[in-house]
Every structure is written in C-alpha cells, then in structure tokens.
Design a protein around this motif. Structure first.
Motif, short mmCIF file in Angstrom:
data_model
loop_
_atom_site.label_atom_id
_atom_site.label_comp_id
_atom_site.label_asym_id
_atom_site.label_seq_id
_atom_site.Cartn_x
_atom_site.Cartn_y
_atom_site.Cartn_z
N VAL A 1 0.84 -1.19 0.00
CA VAL A 1 0.00 0.00 0.00
C VAL A 1 0.88 1.23 0.00
CG1 VAL A 1 -1.63 1.33 1.36
CG2 VAL A 1 -1.88 -1.14 1.18
N SER A 2 0.62 2.13 -0.87
CA SER A 2 1.39 3.36 -0.87
C SER A 2 0.55 4.49 -1.42
CB SER A 2 2.65 3.21 -1.71
OG SER A 2 3.23 4.46 -1.92
N LEU A 3 0.34 5.51 -0.66
CA LEU A 3 -0.38 6.67 -1.18
C LEU A 3 0.58 7.72 -1.68
CD1 LEU A 3 -3.51 7.72 0.83
CD2 LEU A 3 -3.31 6.71 -1.41
N LEU A 4 1.85 7.59 -1.34
CA LEU A 4 2.79 8.65 -1.69
C LEU A 4 3.89 8.15 -2.61
CD1 LEU A 4 3.04 10.39 1.77
CD2 LEU A 4 1.69 11.06 -0.21
N LEU B 1 5.85 5.79 -2.25
CA LEU B 1 6.97 5.12 -1.58
C LEU B 1 6.38 3.91 -0.86
CD1 LEU B 1 8.47 8.30 0.09
CD2 LEU B 1 9.28 7.22 -1.99
N PRO C 1 6.22 1.11 1.76
CA PRO C 1 6.86 0.54 2.95
C PRO C 1 7.09 -0.94 2.70
CG PRO C 1 4.56 1.10 3.38
CD PRO C 1 4.85 1.52 1.99
N LYS D 1 -5.62 -8.11 2.68
CA LYS D 1 -6.77 -7.40 3.19
C LYS D 1 -8.05 -8.09 2.75
CE LYS D 1 -4.76 -2.81 3.60
NZ LYS D 1 -3.47 -2.89 2.84
N SER E 1 -6.94 -0.58 -0.43
CA SER E 1 -7.50 0.04 0.77
C SER E 1 -8.99 -0.22 0.75
CB SER E 1 -7.24 1.55 0.77
OG SER E 1 -8.11 2.20 -0.15
N ALA E 2 -9.68 0.28 1.77
CA ALA E 2 -11.13 0.07 1.84
C ALA E 2 -11.85 0.75 0.68
CB ALA E 2 -11.66 0.59 3.17
N LEU F 1 -14.79 9.16 -1.66
CA LEU F 1 -15.27 9.28 -0.29
C LEU F 1 -15.83 7.92 0.12
CD1 LEU F 1 -17.25 12.67 -0.35
CD2 LEU F 1 -15.12 12.20 0.88
N PRO F 2 -15.93 7.63 1.40
CA PRO F 2 -16.54 6.36 1.81
C PRO F 2 -17.96 6.29 1.26
CG PRO F 2 -15.55 7.46 3.69
CD PRO F 2 -15.50 8.43 2.56
N SER G 1 2.03 10.60 -6.29
CA SER G 1 1.21 10.26 -5.12
C SER G 1 -0.16 9.80 -5.58
CB SER G 1 1.08 11.45 -4.17
OG SER G 1 0.28 12.46 -4.75
N GLY G 2 -0.72 8.83 -4.83
CA GLY G 2 -2.00 8.26 -5.21
C GLY G 2 -1.86 6.75 -5.32
N ILE H 1 -14.05 18.53 -0.16
CA ILE H 1 -14.16 17.07 -0.34
C ILE H 1 -15.34 16.59 -1.16
CG2 ILE H 1 -12.85 16.38 1.72
CD1 ILE H 1 -15.58 15.97 3.08
N ARG I 1 0.77 13.94 -11.07
CA ARG I 1 -0.04 12.92 -10.40
C ARG I 1 -0.08 11.60 -11.16
NH1 ARG I 1 -3.75 13.73 -6.81
NH2 ARG I 1 -3.29 11.54 -6.41
N VAL J 1 -7.15 14.63 -1.94
CA VAL J 1 -8.13 15.50 -1.32
C VAL J 1 -7.60 16.10 0.01
CG1 VAL J 1 -9.40 13.91 0.17
CG2 VAL J 1 -10.65 15.63 -1.16
N PRO K 1 7.35 2.35 9.15
CA PRO K 1 8.80 2.49 9.19
C PRO K 1 9.17 3.84 9.79
CG PRO K 1 8.05 1.90 6.99
CD PRO K 1 6.84 2.22 7.79
#
Lengths: 408, 106
Positions: free
Chosen positions: A35-38, A40, A42, A50, A68-69, A96-97, A155-156, A208, A391, B78, B105
């Motif tokens: 999982v990476s939103l940026l 990078l 981990p 999941k 992700s969810a 959004l959720p 990112s994303g 949002i 992006r 967002v 990390p």
C-alpha cells in the motif's frame, strides 16, 4: 521458485521503474501490492491480505488487489476475452466512503435534482425509468490507471492496469432528460454532477464533495444509469443512480448522483479546480490546466503474463479509444522492433467499449518483451513513452505497459 | 508521559530519550487538536482514538515518517497542505507520532 524470483518476475512484468514497489507473495492466492499513497512503498513483511470491505464483500476476492477500503484493483490476468467485465471483478475506486447500505434499499425512491434547464425539477428514480432508457457499453477507467509506471513516484494509488473494466449500463440518456425538462438554460456550458455522500462536520464541503463538471458536448453519450451488467447498480459502483459519461475518465462518472446542474462555469469543488488536473511534475493543480475528461487511446496485453511454453502462443489483450472507437491493434514480441496486426475478438459493442484482441505467434524459448499499440478511428496512436505529469495521470505509453514473458 | 515512554519502548526505539517522548506527545496533540481541520475528522488512528473515514485508515496504511511529512506539508489528493497553518516543528512532531503509533517504518 523462490519468493525473490517471483518478485523479480512481477517487477519485470509490470515494468515498474521503481524497484521499491514490491508485491508480496501471500500463500497461493496471489500477490498483494504494497500500500502506498505517496509513491513510496513501505517494505512490509508477512502482511496479511486485506479482506474486502463490507460494501464489496460480494466481489470476487481472488480477482482483486485490495489497496484500501476504497480502492480495489482488478488483477491483470482477471481480464479475459468476454468483452464485458463481470461485476464481481470490476475495480472499485471511491473518492469518499460510500453511503450506508440503506441507500439502495428503496432505489426507486432515490431523488435527483435537475437544474439549469427551463423547468428545473426533482425527480425520483421510479419516475426517471418511465421517461427514457438506453443500454450502452463503456470502459470505466480511473485517471490514475498506469500511475505505478511513473518513475517520479506520483502520489495516489499505485494502479498498474487494473483500474479499468468494460461494463454495460442501463439508464436514461441525459439529453432526453434535459429535453423533457424544457432544454438547457441559455448560458449552460457544463454538466455538473454532485455525489450524494454525506460530508462530515468540520470540513469545508468544497474541499471534499465529489462534484465534477464536464463540457455539454458529453450530452452525446451521457446517461443516468441505474443498472450495471443487467443488475440493479450496486452500492459499490454508485447505486442506486450514477452519472455515466462513456469515454470519459472514471472520476466524472459521479456515484450516488443527487444533483445534475447545467452550469455556465465549472464547479469550485476542489476535486475539479485542483484535482484531476494534468501538469508538470512538482507543480500543484489549478483550473488553467487540462482536466481529466476524454480518455486517450490505450491497450495492454492480458496473457501470457509471466511464463509459458515455447512454440505457438496466443497473445491476448484489450484495446479502446475513449470517446472514439479503436481502429486497430498491433502487437510486438520483441519490445517494439517489429509489429504485427492483431485480430479483434468478439462483437463491436460500440465506440465506448473496449475490444479484446488476439495475435497467434510462434515464439522460441527465452525471454520476450510483449507490447501492444492501439490506434483509434481518428488516427491517434499510443505513444511509446509516457507524458510525465505530477499525479501520474493518463498513462497510455505502450512501452511501460508491456510484459516480459519467459518461455521454456 | 509514561504512556509515551511505554509506546516508544514497545516499538524498540531509544525509549530513554526524553526529547523523543516529548516529540511524540506533541505530535499527538497536533493530530488531535492543533491541526485545523483536525486529523481525526478524516483519519482513523487507534492510538488517538479517532475513526475518521474520509482518508485512509492510518493503522492500515502504516506510513513512514517521510510519507507523513510529505503528505502534511504538500497535501495529497483531497488532503490539504498544512504548511501554512502548522510550524515545521509541529509537522515533524505529527509525522514522528503517526509513523510510530501506526507501526510504520521510522
């Protein structure tokens, strides 16, 4: 085969420029994308796969990578030759959720407000169903599909090819609805759709809210859809009612649409003013930059992906043109040095759908870089490279989208 | 203070450095109170007792210090930038806190 070898193959096959984006092999069920939103990743060890979130629990878990969810990607090998993507395999991306389950319980009672027409009105879904209907196939694709291939670490969500599917929508053409309400207001230049998610207190709603504006030329194809693939539209995919804009990037297909306004200006919602804008790396989004509207011509190979037998091989993939029909696809098994025309497979479901393709090739043992290159009916052809942008939007370069296959 | 020392110790950090414990405490305060809008509105983070569902669940995401630093400074998607409303020290503190509290990390 060791875990490292599997990882290396998957890196090659996805053409990822950044080796730190690892996919972990978990049991025999497949690999999990870190999982990476940026941009990078981990390097997590022994991460549990999941589970699907409750609103998507009915989906085909083995066909999906759960980032992700709110973001689930279709496995590259789970797209086949049937043209229409089964709903259980279709990717999910929520900005959004999603609203609670009750939203689809009394679907026909869902209300949508239409403004910027001579006779603005609030209509129920039950009433819309009596006013007009069409069924159309279109490719649904996230703007960021292919983001993982950008080397600068956009990112994303790090989608490769799986934020895309081709589905059949049923609903009322937006043009027919506007006409029934007296036609557009004089100065209307945009169709502005607002999603029905409830927004938490303490946040500026404009920051949002899922509210997107697209040009009125989209009335050629736009519809308010209440069915996907012959079933009532599920909550996961925007039910009970969704603005569908065939040929336009996913974000414009507003889920749980509650207002359609024909407006003179684009919305000032952040998702429009600075979100989904194409600009050079390092810059912020702003309204003077191009918005992610019409999709570009694109294709990718779906099989084989990693390994196979030397000799006769069937190379499969999908190709589409966005708002324009795809005209032809060429495939290369030597990384783009020589090209061969591929054959479309299955019926033409219209300009907004994709077309599976196939090329039979006799290939010797060894490693082969297999790539595909589509051309649309207006003569636009996929470029070799990517257009670098902050992006990582709109990637349709054929080189990054290839696969490296080892035959023995 | 004791809670943060326990937190740091459990994660195998240099738990005996008072400066680090201070930074974690400060980071938690930034997360819950000082950031406007509060991080808790959009994010879930068990240690902070927050269950916001707009942005990613931080206990799942397990972002690194650098990732949080970048997100809070420049914004992402967002999520707005907090560069103008938080000091460098606050941003570093919340980045330290979030990465430690989620087990990301360092």
């Amino acid at each position: 085969m060791s875990q490292e070898q599997v990882l290396d193959e998957r890196l090659n096959n996805h053409g990822l420029a950044d080796p730190s984006r690892r996919r972990l092999l978990v049991g025999s069920a497949g690999a999990m994308a870190a999982v990476s939103l940026l941009g990078l990743s981990p390097l997590s060890r022994a991460e549990e796969p999941k589970t699907l979130p409750e609103y998507a629990a009915w989906k085909d878990r083995n066909a999906l990578i759960v980032h992700s969810a709110n973001t689930m990607e279709t496995e590259r090998g789970a797209i086949g030759n049937g043209v229409i993507t089964p709903t259980g395999r279709l990717f999910v991306r929520n900005n959004l959720p999603p609203p609670p389950a009750g939203i689809i319980e009394n679907a026909d009672a869902w209300e949508v407000r239409i403004e910027g027409v001579r006779n603005p009105r609030t209509l129920s879904l039950g009433e819309l169903k009596t006013m007009g209907v069409t069924t159309v196939a279109s490719v649904l694709q996230c703007s960021g599909n292919g983001r993982a291939f950008f080397p600068h670490g956009a990112s994303g969500t790090q989608w490769t090819v799986g934020a895309a599917g081709c589905v059949m929508w049923t609903g009322i053409p937006l043009k027919d609805l506007a006409d029934a309400l007296g036609g557009l207001a004089e100065n209307a230049r945009y169709i502005t759709g607002t999603g029905g998610e409830s927004l938490p207190d303490g946040l500026d709603p404009a920051s949002i809210v899922v509210e997107r504006s697209i040009p009125t030329r989209a009335l050629d194809s736009a519809l308010l859809a209440w069915e996907m693939n012959d079933e009532p539209l599920t909550r996961a995919h925007g039910g009970p009612l969704r603005l569908v804009v065939p040929g336009y990037y996913g974000v414009n297909n507003v889920k749980y649409v509650k207002t359609i306004a024909f407006t003179e200006e684009q919305t000032n919602a952040k998702i429009q003013t600075s979100g989904y804008r194409v600009r050079e790396v390092g810059k912020s989004g702003s309204p003077d930059q191009p918005s992610m509207w019409e999709m570009n011509v694109k294709s990718w190979v779906t099989a084989p992906l990693e390994s196979g037998r030397a000799g006769r091989n069937m190379i499969y993939g999908v190709a589409f043109g966005g708002t324009v029909a795809v005209e032809k696809v060429e495939v290369s098994t030597d990384g783009g040095k020589s090209w061969h025309p591929a054959r479309f497979l299955g019926p033409d479901l219209g300009p907004y759908a994709w077309r599976p393709f196939v090329l039979a090739a006799d290939l010797p043992a060894g490693e082969h870089r297999i790539v595909s290159r589509a051309t649309d009916a207006e003569g636009n052809r996929q470029p070799e490279g990517r257009t670098e942008n902050e992006r990582g939007y709109g990637h349709n370069g054929w080189s990054d989208h290839g696969v490296t296959v080892t035959l023995s | 203070m004791r809670r943060h020392a326990v937190l740091a110790g459990a994660l195998g950090l240099l738990a005996s450095t008072p400066a680090l414990s201070d930074e974690l405490a400060q980071g938690k305060t930034v997360f819950i109170q000082e950031a406007q809008p509060s991080c808790t509105i959009c994010h879930s983070l068990d240690d902070a007792g927050s269950s916001g569902a707009i942005g990613p669940d931080l206990d799942e995401l397990k972002p690194s210090y650098q990732q949080v630093l970048a997100a809070v400074t420049t914004g992402v998607g967002v999520m707005p930038s907090f560069e103008a409303s938080l000091t460098q020290a606050q941003i570093q503190a919340v980045a330290r806190y979030v990465s430690q509290a989620t087990g990301g990390p360092p």
